[in-house]
Write a protein that holds these residues in place. Structure first.
Motif, PDB file in Angstrom:
ATOM      1  N   ARG A  33     -41.830 -35.061  47.400  1.00 20.73           N
ATOM      2  CA  ARG A  33     -42.212 -36.476  47.415  1.00 20.73           C
ATOM      3  C   ARG A  33     -41.648 -37.248  46.229  1.00 20.73           C
ATOM      4  O   ARG A  33     -41.136 -38.349  46.389  1.00 20.73           O
ATOM      5  CB  ARG A  33     -43.726 -36.587  47.432  1.00 20.73           C
TER       6      ARG A  33
ATOM      7  N   GLY B 161     -36.495 -33.221  49.436  1.00 15.43           N
ATOM      8  CA  GLY B 161     -37.729 -32.934  50.160  1.00 15.43           C
ATOM      9  C   GLY B 161     -38.997 -33.257  49.415  1.00 15.43           C
ATOM     10  O   GLY B 161     -39.926 -33.798  49.999  1.00 15.43           O
TER      11      GLY B 161
ATOM     12  N   ASP C  30     -33.695 -27.892  44.849  1.00 17.91           N
ATOM     13  CA  ASP C  30     -33.367 -27.819  46.282  1.00 17.91           C
ATOM     14  C   ASP C  30     -33.901 -26.480  46.811  1.00 17.91           C
ATOM     15  O   ASP C  30     -33.164 -25.558  47.103  1.00 17.91           O
ATOM     16  CB  ASP C  30     -31.852 -27.925  46.478  1.00 17.91           C
TER      17      ASP C  30
ATOM     18  N   GLY D 231     -35.197 -41.383  45.063  1.00 14.55           N
ATOM     19  CA  GLY D 231     -34.029 -41.737  45.870  1.00 14.55           C
ATOM     20  C   GLY D 231     -34.178 -43.108  46.513  1.00 14.55           C
ATOM     21  O   GLY D 231     -33.224 -43.891  46.547  1.00 14.55           O
ATOM     22  N   ARG D 232     -35.384 -43.400  47.012  1.00 16.33           N
ATOM     23  CA  ARG D 232     -35.627 -44.732  47.594  1.00 16.33           C
ATOM     24  C   ARG D 232     -35.538 -45.813  46.525  1.00 16.33           C
ATOM     25  O   ARG D 232     -34.999 -46.893  46.764  1.00 16.33           O
ATOM     26  CB  ARG D 232     -36.993 -44.772  48.272  1.00 16.33           C
TER      27      ARG D 232
ATOM     28  N   ARG E  19     -29.141 -40.445  48.393  1.00 23.22           N
ATOM     29  CA  ARG E  19     -29.266 -39.580  49.573  1.00 23.22           C
ATOM     30  C   ARG E  19     -29.602 -38.144  49.169  1.00 23.22           C
ATOM     31  O   ARG E  19     -30.405 -37.480  49.819  1.00 23.22           O
ATOM     32  CB  ARG E  19     -27.991 -39.611  50.408  1.00 23.22           C
TER      33      ARG E  19
ATOM     34  N   TRP F  79     -38.971 -36.760  44.451  1.00 28.14           N
ATOM     35  CA  TRP F  79     -37.529 -36.973  44.534  1.00 28.14           C
ATOM     36  C   TRP F  79     -37.194 -37.947  45.655  1.00 28.14           C
ATOM     37  O   TRP F  79     -36.278 -38.760  45.508  1.00 28.14           O
ATOM     38  CB  TRP F  79     -36.776 -35.658  44.692  1.00 28.14           C
ATOM     39  N   ARG F  80     -37.911 -37.874  46.770  1.00 27.66           N
ATOM     40  CA  ARG F  80     -37.696 -38.862  47.848  1.00 27.66           C
ATOM     41  C   ARG F  80     -37.994 -40.259  47.333  1.00 27.66           C
ATOM     42  O   ARG F  80     -37.264 -41.208  47.605  1.00 27.66           O
ATOM     43  CB  ARG F  80     -38.576 -38.537  49.062  1.00 27.66           C
ATOM     44  N   TRP F  81     -39.083 -40.411  46.584  1.00 25.98           N
ATOM     45  CA  TRP F  81     -39.457 -41.707  46.031  1.00 25.98           C
ATOM     46  C   TRP F  81     -38.371 -42.210  45.082  1.00 25.98           C
ATOM     47  O   TRP F  81     -37.981 -43.374  45.139  1.00 25.98           O
ATOM     48  CB  TRP F  81     -40.794 -41.592  45.285  1.00 25.98           C
TER      49      TRP F  81
ATOM     50  N   ARG G 270     -33.274 -37.963  48.057  1.00 24.54           N
ATOM     51  CA  ARG G 270     -34.169 -38.009  49.233  1.00 24.54           C
ATOM     52  C   ARG G 270     -34.112 -36.697  50.006  1.00 24.54           C
ATOM     53  O   ARG G 270     -35.108 -36.266  50.575  1.00 24.54           O
ATOM     54  CB  ARG G 270     -33.806 -39.183  50.130  1.00 24.54           C
ATOM     55  N   GLY G 271     -32.955 -36.043  50.011  1.00 27.98           N
ATOM     56  CA  GLY G 271     -32.797 -34.799  50.747  1.00 27.98           C
ATOM     57  C   GLY G 271     -33.449 -33.594  50.092  1.00 27.98           C
ATOM     58  O   GLY G 271     -33.552 -32.535  50.722  1.00 27.98           O
TER      59      GLY G 271
END
Length: 138
Positions: free
Chosen positions: A87, A85, A30, A93-94, A79, A89-91, A82-83
């Motif tokens: 790419r 930031g 983070d 999370g999705r 969530r 980790w966002r992927w 995804r938070g």
């Protein structure tokens, strides 16, 4: 009851070794210091759990408080990822969110119920470094 935090707060089990590793992972990844943390054993952690209808003594109590809403189980994990930031980790999370909740939440709850037996337990809560201390609620 405590006022809702302005920044997202993650309430975690401070004596669970798996949970402490999760917090260390989040502190490392983070980079924007978006999340704050509260151990469920702390006064603020207990108050947040109670304010969102969760039992502060339950092994299933894991909470993300974001935008005045409480999120639990795998929804909270997705969530949070995804938070972060980045790419990747966002992927991830999705990807967690795409799995049907009826499959992912029972798996999460099984691990949550047995986490001390599987991963171990510390005699004291996770202690942040002096640099990390501002990210933790009392």
């Amino acid at each position: 009851m405590t006022a809702e935090p302005a920044t997202p707060v993650i309430v975690f089990d401070g004596v669970c070794l798996l949970c402490s590793r999760w917090v260390r992972f989040l502190l490392k990844h983070d980079r924007a210091a978006r999340y704050r943390f509260a151990a469920m054993q702390s006064e603020s952690g207990r108050a947040l759990l109670l304010a969102h209808g969760l039992d502060p003594d339950s092994p299933l109590s894991f909470l993300l408080v974001e935008d005045d809403r409480g999120h639990t189980d795998t929804d909270a994990i997705a969530r949070i990822l995804r938070g972060l930031g980045a790419r990747r980790w966002r992927w991830l999370g999705r990807a967690v969110s795409w799995l049907p909740r009826r499959l992912r939440d029972p798996a999460y709850r099984f691990v949550a119920r047995h986490r001390y037996r599987i991963f171990g337990r510390s005699r004291c809560c996770f202690l942040p470094t002096p640099e990390q201390r501002t990210r933790f609620m009392p």
